[in-house]
Design a protein around this motif. Structure first.
Motif, PDB file in Angstrom:
ATOM      1  N   LEU A   7      32.590  26.996  47.944  1.00 48.04           N
ATOM      2  CA  LEU A   7      32.071  27.075  46.575  1.00 48.04           C
ATOM      3  C   LEU A   7      33.168  27.369  45.566  1.00 48.04           C
ATOM      4  CD1 LEU A   7      28.745  29.004  47.229  1.00 48.04           C
ATOM      5  CD2 LEU A   7      28.969  26.644  46.425  1.00 48.04           C
ATOM      6  N   ASP A   8      34.238  28.019  46.003  1.00 47.41           N
ATOM      7  CA  ASP A   8      35.355  28.331  45.121  1.00 47.41           C
ATOM      8  C   ASP A   8      36.275  27.132  44.882  1.00 47.41           C
ATOM      9  OD1 ASP A   8      34.511  30.937  44.830  1.00 47.41           O
ATOM     10  OD2 ASP A   8      35.804  31.716  46.424  1.00 47.41           O
ATOM     11  N   HIS A   9      36.100  26.066  45.670  1.00 47.97           N
ATOM     12  CA  HIS A   9      36.948  24.894  45.514  1.00 47.97           C
ATOM     13  C   HIS A   9      36.670  24.258  44.154  1.00 47.97           C
ATOM     14  CE1 HIS A   9      38.703  20.941  46.128  1.00 47.97           C
ATOM     15  NE2 HIS A   9      39.378  21.480  47.134  1.00 47.97           N
ATOM     16  N   VAL A  13      30.873  21.540  42.282  1.00 49.05           N
ATOM     17  CA  VAL A  13      30.280  21.820  40.972  1.00 49.05           C
ATOM     18  C   VAL A  13      28.932  22.523  41.042  1.00 49.05           C
ATOM     19  CG1 VAL A  13      31.499  19.932  39.839  1.00 49.05           C
ATOM     20  CG2 VAL A  13      29.235  19.535  40.798  1.00 49.05           C
ATOM     21  N   ALA A  14      28.327  22.612  42.232  1.00 47.65           N
ATOM     22  CA  ALA A  14      26.993  23.215  42.320  1.00 47.65           C
ATOM     23  C   ALA A  14      26.752  23.780  43.712  1.00 47.65           C
ATOM     24  CB  ALA A  14      25.921  22.177  41.998  1.00 47.65           C
ATOM     25  N   LEU A  15      25.772  24.673  43.783  1.00 43.01           N
ATOM     26  CA  LEU A  15      25.290  25.205  45.049  1.00 43.01           C
ATOM     27  C   LEU A  15      23.918  24.599  45.294  1.00 43.01           C
ATOM     28  CD1 LEU A  15      25.217  27.150  47.472  1.00 43.01           C
ATOM     29  CD2 LEU A  15      24.391  28.926  45.905  1.00 43.01           C
ATOM     30  N   GLY A  16      23.775  23.909  46.384  1.00 44.49           N
ATOM     31  CA  GLY A  16      22.461  23.347  46.686  1.00 44.49           C
ATOM     32  C   GLY A  16      22.615  22.009  47.361  1.00 44.49           C
ATOM     33  N   GLU A  17      21.572  21.493  47.594  1.00 49.94           N
ATOM     34  CA  GLU A  17      20.165  21.732  47.363  1.00 49.94           C
ATOM     35  C   GLU A  17      19.686  22.758  48.376  1.00 49.94           C
ATOM     36  OE1 GLU A  17      16.458  18.719  48.267  1.00 49.94           O
ATOM     37  OE2 GLU A  17      18.200  17.902  47.287  1.00 49.94           O
ATOM     38  N   CYS A  18      19.118  23.830  47.878  1.00 46.58           N
ATOM     39  CA  CYS A  18      18.595  24.885  48.731  1.00 46.58           C
ATOM     40  C   CYS A  18      17.320  25.427  48.105  1.00 46.58           C
ATOM     41  CB  CYS A  18      19.629  26.000  48.932  1.00 46.58           C
ATOM     42  SG  CYS A  18      20.183  26.795  47.411  1.00 46.58           S
ATOM     43  N   GLY A  19      16.562  26.175  48.858  1.00 49.46           N
ATOM     44  CA  GLY A  19      15.333  26.721  48.298  1.00 49.46           C
ATOM     45  C   GLY A  19      14.326  27.078  49.348  1.00 49.46           C
ATOM     46  N   LEU A  20      13.069  26.798  49.035  1.00 51.46           N
ATOM     47  CA  LEU A  20      11.955  27.136  49.913  1.00 51.46           C
ATOM     48  C   LEU A  20      11.119  25.898  50.160  1.00 51.46           C
ATOM     49  CD1 LEU A  20      10.860  30.441  48.134  1.00 51.46           C
ATOM     50  CD2 LEU A  20      12.364  30.209  50.134  1.00 51.46           C
ATOM     51  N   ARG A  44      26.942  31.724  40.923  1.00 49.39           N
ATOM     52  CA  ARG A  44      27.750  32.090  39.756  1.00 49.39           C
ATOM     53  C   ARG A  44      27.150  31.362  38.564  1.00 49.39           C
ATOM     54  NH1 ARG A  44      32.669  30.863  43.178  1.00 49.39           N
ATOM     55  NH2 ARG A  44      32.473  28.861  42.152  1.00 49.39           N
ATOM     56  N   ILE A  45      27.118  32.028  37.436  1.00 47.29           N
ATOM     57  CA  ILE A  45      26.475  31.469  36.244  1.00 47.29           C
ATOM     58  C   ILE A  45      27.014  30.088  35.891  1.00 47.29           C
ATOM     59  CG2 ILE A  45      26.170  31.780  33.746  1.00 47.29           C
ATOM     60  CD1 ILE A  45      26.096  34.779  34.252  1.00 47.29           C
ATOM     61  N   GLU A  46      28.299  29.887  36.027  1.00 47.09           N
ATOM     62  CA  GLU A  46      28.908  28.622  35.612  1.00 47.09           C
ATOM     63  C   GLU A  46      28.698  27.487  36.619  1.00 47.09           C
ATOM     64  OE1 GLU A  46      31.931  30.762  38.084  1.00 47.09           O
ATOM     65  OE2 GLU A  46      30.572  31.361  36.471  1.00 47.09           O
ATOM     66  N   GLN A  47      28.164  27.812  37.786  1.00 46.31           N
ATOM     67  CA  GLN A  47      27.969  26.806  38.828  1.00 46.31           C
ATOM     68  C   GLN A  47      26.466  26.619  39.047  1.00 46.31           C
ATOM     69  OE1 GLN A  47      29.505  27.804  42.799  1.00 46.31           O
ATOM     70  NE2 GLN A  47      30.762  25.959  42.624  1.00 46.31           N
ATOM     71  N   PRO A  48      25.917  25.444  38.716  1.00 50.71           N
ATOM     72  CA  PRO A  48      24.474  25.248  38.841  1.00 50.71           C
ATOM     73  C   PRO A  48      23.957  25.462  40.267  1.00 50.71           C
ATOM     74  CG  PRO A  48      25.458  23.452  37.597  1.00 50.71           C
ATOM     75  CD  PRO A  48      26.587  24.264  38.170  1.00 50.71           C
ATOM     76  N   LEU A  49      22.755  25.977  40.326  1.00 49.00           N
ATOM     77  CA  LEU A  49      22.013  26.138  41.573  1.00 49.00           C
ATOM     78  C   LEU A  49      20.972  25.026  41.604  1.00 49.00           C
ATOM     79  CD1 LEU A  49      21.042  27.792  44.077  1.00 49.00           C
ATOM     80  CD2 LEU A  49      19.595  29.075  42.473  1.00 49.00           C
ATOM     81  N   VAL A  50      21.024  24.178  42.629  1.00 49.87           N
ATOM     82  CA  VAL A  50      20.082  23.067  42.751  1.00 49.87           C
ATOM     83  C   VAL A  50      18.991  23.493  43.726  1.00 49.87           C
ATOM     84  CG1 VAL A  50      19.772  20.625  43.297  1.00 49.87           C
ATOM     85  CG2 VAL A  50      21.972  21.433  42.381  1.00 49.87           C
TER      86      VAL A  50
END
Length: 185
Positions: A7-9, A13-20, A44-50
Motif C-alpha cells: 500500500l505504501d508503493h 492508488v487504493a485499498l480494495g476491493e474489500c468489504g462484507l 489512509r485518507i489520501e488513498q481510496p477504500l474500495v
C-alpha cells in the motif's frame, strides 16, 4: 506487514476491493468482519477504500450489510476517508447515511441499473452528481448478447444511467470521469 508495504508503493492508488459479503455461510461472517477490520486499520485518507458490500439473497438493497459496514468503519476510519462504494444498488437512505458519516464517499453504478426497482432508482437519484462513478464490473452485467462485460461498455452504462438522471450520456461521462480523477488522483 507485506500488505502495508504494498500500500505504501507509489503506484498503488487504493485499498480494495474489500468489504462484507453476506452470500457466504453465516458461520463465516464474524471471521470476515475481523479480516475486514484489519484491512480498515491500513486505510489512509489520501488513498481510496474500495468497498464490496453484498447482502443476503433476501436483502435486495444490501441495507443490512451497508449498516454493519458503516458501524465497523466508524470505529476505525477517519470520517474524511475517501471511499468508493462499488456496484451500488441501494436505497436513498443508505446514500444519505454514507454521505453524512463519510462525506468523501463516491458510489459506483453498473448496468445493473436496467433491473432497478423504484427504491433503487430513488437511491441512484439521491447520489449527488459529484459523487457518482460509472462501472462495468467486468465480467459481470453483460450487455446485449455479450457473454461477459468489459470496460468497453462504459458508454452503454452511461446511456442507461443518463435516462434516469435526465442527462445526456456524454455529459454524464464527463462528470463521472472528473469524479474518478478527483477520487483516485
Amino acid at each position: 506487514m507485506i500488505l502495508q508495504q504494498l500500500l505504501d508503493h507509489p503506484k498503488v492508488v487504493a485499498l480494495g476491493e474489500c468489504g462484507l459479503d453476506r452470500t457466504i455461510n453465516p458461520s463465516q461472517w464474524c471471521r470476515q468482519e475481523e479480516a475486514f477490520v484489519r484491512l480498515l486499520k491500513l486505510c489512509r485518507i489520501e488513498q481510496p477504500l474500495v468497498l464490496h458490500l453484498r447482502g443476503t439473497k433476501g436483502d435486495l438493497y444490501s441495507s443490512d450489510v451497508h449498516g454493519r459496514c458503516l458501524m465497523l468503519m466508524e470505529d476505525v476510519c477517519d470520517p474524511l476517508q475517501k471511499i468508493h462504494v462499488h456496484c451500488f444498488m441501494g436505497r436513498s437512505d443508505v446514500v444519505k447515511t454514507w454521505l453524512r458519516k463519510f462525506p468523501n464517499t463516491y458510489f459506483g453504478v453498473t448496468a445493473a441499473v436496467r433491473a432497478f426497482d423504484q427504491k433503487q432508482l430513488e437511491g441512484l437519484q439521491a447520489i449527488p452528481l459529484n459523487k457518482l462513478l460509472l462501472e462495468t464490473d467486468a465480467p459481470y452485467f453483460p450487455l446485449g448478447g455479450a457473454m461477459v462485460s468489459t470496460p468497453a461498455y462504459l458508454g452503454e452504462v452511461a446511456a442507461y444511467l443518463s435516462v434516469h438522471l435526465n442527462m445526456r450520456p456524454p455529459e454524464l461521462m464527463r462528470t463521472t470521469v472528473r469524479n474518478a480523477r478527483k477520487l483516485y488522483g
